[in-house]
Design an enzyme around this catalytic site. Structure first.
Site, short mmCIF file in Angstrom:
data_model
loop_
_atom_site.label_atom_id
_atom_site.label_comp_id
_atom_site.label_asym_id
_atom_site.label_seq_id
_atom_site.Cartn_x
_atom_site.Cartn_y
_atom_site.Cartn_z
N ASP A 13 66.94 78.39 -5.05
CA ASP A 13 66.82 77.06 -4.46
C ASP A 13 68.04 76.85 -3.58
OD1 ASP A 13 64.52 76.69 -5.93
OD2 ASP A 13 65.50 75.55 -7.51
N ASP A 62 53.96 73.10 -10.01
CA ASP A 62 55.17 72.57 -10.64
C ASP A 62 54.71 71.74 -11.83
OD1 ASP A 62 56.92 73.65 -8.78
OD2 ASP A 62 56.79 71.93 -7.46
#
Length: 253
Positions: free
Chosen positions: A130, A11
């Site tokens: 997500d 990330d």
């Protein structure tokens, strides 16, 4: 049976690898190019590189960091973050990525999935989902903009829809489990794995080796993704693979 894949996730926020809990409280975990080089040598099967604030900040993915990373590794690289157009797909693939992950851009304009699959091939198109549990309806909602906006779209329905449109893979992140180290969301992963005919990468919640075993067996995932466990060397990928192999889960050793 195809080998199950172990995938570290980088990330990236403003050019640095970061990790948080439930998508917030980010801490620094190093330079993405250097981190990727380490994983390239450590028996990782692939690397996922997500520019986690690109969509929220309304900017493009950091293409130059992708280019530098791709030059240093020899395993497949998936890149996502801020992908909105076919031109974004083209730029990321030209920079050296093997696959492009799209999330918010696909929700806002689902035709992008069809167009990218037709132009670059299904194998290049990864749709990131997500998902967060909706207790009221006993379901999961899809979130966009790095987990900031609830679309009120049912995650199970959306998974089927992206496959119908040409997605070659689904990167499924449980927002409830992200960074908690309490284990993957087995129920969610299993439901989606059973209704789609493309590989599902499980993400969010890995805390020990047994969690990987569970999501790859009970959760029926094709791959398991983790970040902080690998970044901070709480689990070495080679040791994890030996453990999975000893539990009769096919992995590349």
């Amino acid at each position: 049976m195809l080998s199950k894949r172990i995938i570290p996730c980088l990330d990236v926020d403003r050019g640095r690898v970061v990790k948080g809990i439930n998508f917030v409280n980010l801490i620094d975990a190093g330079d993405p190019v250097e981190v990727a080089k380490i994983y390239n040598k450590s028996l990782a099967d692939e690397i996922v590189f997500l520019d986690i604030t690109a969509t929220h900040e309304g900017r493009d993915t950091i293409v130059d960091v992708v280019r530098k990373t791709a030059k240093e590794i020899f395993i497949p690289l998936t890149v996502g973050g801020g992908i909105k157009t076919l031109d974004d797909f083209k730029k990321i693939l030209r920079a050296g990525a093997d696959k492009v992950a799209v999330n918010s851009g696909a929700i806002r304009r689902p035709e992008l999935i069809n167009e990218a699959a037709n132009r670059f091939g299904n194998q290049c198109v990864v749709v990131a989902i997500d998902a967060k549990r909706n207790e009221e309806h006993n379901s999961w909602d899809v979130y966009i903009n790095g987990g900031r906006i609830n679309t009120d779209i049912d995650a199970i329905w959306w998974a089927k829809e992206v496959c119908r449109r040409g997605a070659g893979e689904i990167l499924l992140t449980s927002m409830d489990k992200d960074g908690t180290k309490s284990g993957y969301d087995i129920e969610l992963t299993k439901k989606i794995s059973e209704i789609v005919d493309v590989p599902v990468i499980a993400s969010g919640g890995a805390g020990n080796m047994e969690h990987f075993k569970d999501v790859l067996t009970f959760g029926k995932a094709d791959a398991a993704l983790a970040a902080s466990l690998f970044h901070f060397k709480e689990i070495e990928i080679i040791e994890l693979k030996k453990y999975l192999d000893s539990n009769e889960i096919p992995v590349r050793l």
